[in-house]
Scaffold this active site. Structure first.
Site, PDB file in Angstrom:
ATOM      1  N   THR A 134     -36.303  11.761  -5.517  1.00 35.18           N
ATOM      2  CA  THR A 134     -36.008  11.541  -6.932  1.00 35.18           C
ATOM      3  C   THR A 134     -34.922  12.472  -7.471  1.00 35.18           C
ATOM      4  O   THR A 134     -34.698  12.529  -8.675  1.00 35.18           O
ATOM      5  CB  THR A 134     -37.289  11.746  -7.759  1.00 35.18           C
ATOM      6  OG1 THR A 134     -37.828  13.057  -7.477  1.00 35.18           O
ATOM      7  CG2 THR A 134     -38.346  10.704  -7.398  1.00 35.18           C
ATOM      8  N   GLU A 135     -34.265  13.201  -6.595  1.00 35.68           N
ATOM      9  CA  GLU A 135     -33.303  14.213  -7.030  1.00 35.68           C
ATOM     10  C   GLU A 135     -32.233  13.671  -7.973  1.00 35.68           C
ATOM     11  O   GLU A 135     -31.859  14.333  -8.952  1.00 35.68           O
ATOM     12  CB  GLU A 135     -32.637  14.860  -5.803  1.00 35.68           C
ATOM     13  CG  GLU A 135     -33.527  15.822  -5.034  1.00 35.68           C
ATOM     14  CD  GLU A 135     -34.340  15.129  -3.947  1.00 35.68           C
ATOM     15  OE1 GLU A 135     -34.866  15.831  -3.074  1.00 35.68           O
ATOM     16  OE2 GLU A 135     -34.463  13.886  -3.985  1.00 35.68           O
ATOM     17  N   VAL A 136     -31.697  12.472  -7.684  1.00 33.71           N
ATOM     18  CA  VAL A 136     -30.602  11.947  -8.508  1.00 33.71           C
ATOM     19  C   VAL A 136     -31.045  11.677  -9.944  1.00 33.71           C
ATOM     20  O   VAL A 136     -30.200  11.579 -10.846  1.00 33.71           O
ATOM     21  CB  VAL A 136     -30.005  10.662  -7.903  1.00 33.71           C
ATOM     22  CG1 VAL A 136     -29.326  10.973  -6.579  1.00 33.71           C
ATOM     23  CG2 VAL A 136     -31.063   9.573  -7.739  1.00 33.71           C
TER      24      VAL A 136
END
Length: 258
Positions: A134-136
């Site tokens: 989910t970094e983006v």
């Protein structure tokens, strides 16, 4: 004081357990350091043939600790470099460990937590577990794990997972090749233990270690270079005590346990 990660051995299997259930086993510098040390300990333990990575509580790992993420805003470039190198060393230690590494995922594995599972050799998961990077979605990048995922899944799947930031369920993760086995909550511990014990008794530790080297070289080197490395390792293995023992047992039709 409670250990952030616990270590115990049983029947030639090392169990490493993330132990921050109140923080959803989120990664912070202390936990990353502890995990790295424990994997190196398992790698150097001659009595250990298989390592199982699991977690206390209902979440395998939620990725980076939220409190720690807040501190990143004030970190210097050197601080960020040291922190990133520490996480890289953890992932690399797991990926290259000369032992079979099994992840037992009984809850969500998100971002860095999903990275932890992905660098293991074999992954068991319960159907309820969610996986994803989910970094983006928070303006970050899944930089380190991308290096391993492209090798594991191929570019197309990695683009889908990393660029969307969406979570997928265990069945889809299995279809993608991110995990190997989906099993229910009641039986996952026994199935992991059975798999680990079968490997510990039925597989040469030396051959396992060298085979992992072969897999890595096949991906990292050109075809010609990887074939040369394969020749070198083949010759090396033929003169090993394990190979001589295995061939003698096979020819003598004797049951062999490693």
């Amino acid at each position: 004081m409670t250990e952030l990660a616990e270590y115990k051995t049983d029947n030639r299997i090392a169990y490493i357990t993330l132990n921050r259930p109140e923080k959803r086993n989120a990664l912070n510098p202390e936990l990353v350091k502890s995990l790295t040390n424990l994997f190196l300990k398992a790698g150097n333990d001659e009595e250990v043939k298989v390592v199982v990575l699991k977690a206390a509580g209902e979440v395998f790992s939620a990725g980076a600790d939220l409190e720690y993420l807040q501190t990143l805003q004030n970190n210097s470039s050197q601080d960020n470099l040291e922190d990133t190198v520490a996480l890289k060393n953890l992932f690399y230690s797991i990926y290259t460990l000369p032992k079979l590494v099994i992840a037992q995922v009984e809850g969500h594995a998100i971002a860095g937590g999903c990275g932890l599972a992905a660098v293991c050799d074999i992954v068991f998961a319960v159907p309820e577990a969610k996986f994803g990077y989910t970094e983006v979605k928070i303006g970050f990048v899944p930089a380190l794990v991308a290096c391993f995922l492209v090798r594991k899944l191929g570019e197309g799947r990695v683009r889908e997972l990393l660029l969307s930031g969406e979570l997928i369920d265990a069945v889809k993760a299995s279809d993608y090749g991110l995990i190997n086995f989906v099993t229910d909550k009641i039986s996952i511990s026994s199935q992991v233990r059975t798999y680990a014990e079968r490997a510990a008794a039925g597989v040469s530790g030396n051959s396992l270690s060298i085979t992992k080297q072969l897999i890595q070289s096949a991906q990292n080197l050109s075809l010609e270079e990887s074939l040369e490395e394969a020749v070198r390792l083949n010759v090396k293995t033929r003169s090993s005590a394990d190979c001589k023992k295995g061939i003698a047992s096979f020819l003598g039709k004797k049951k062999l346990e490693w």
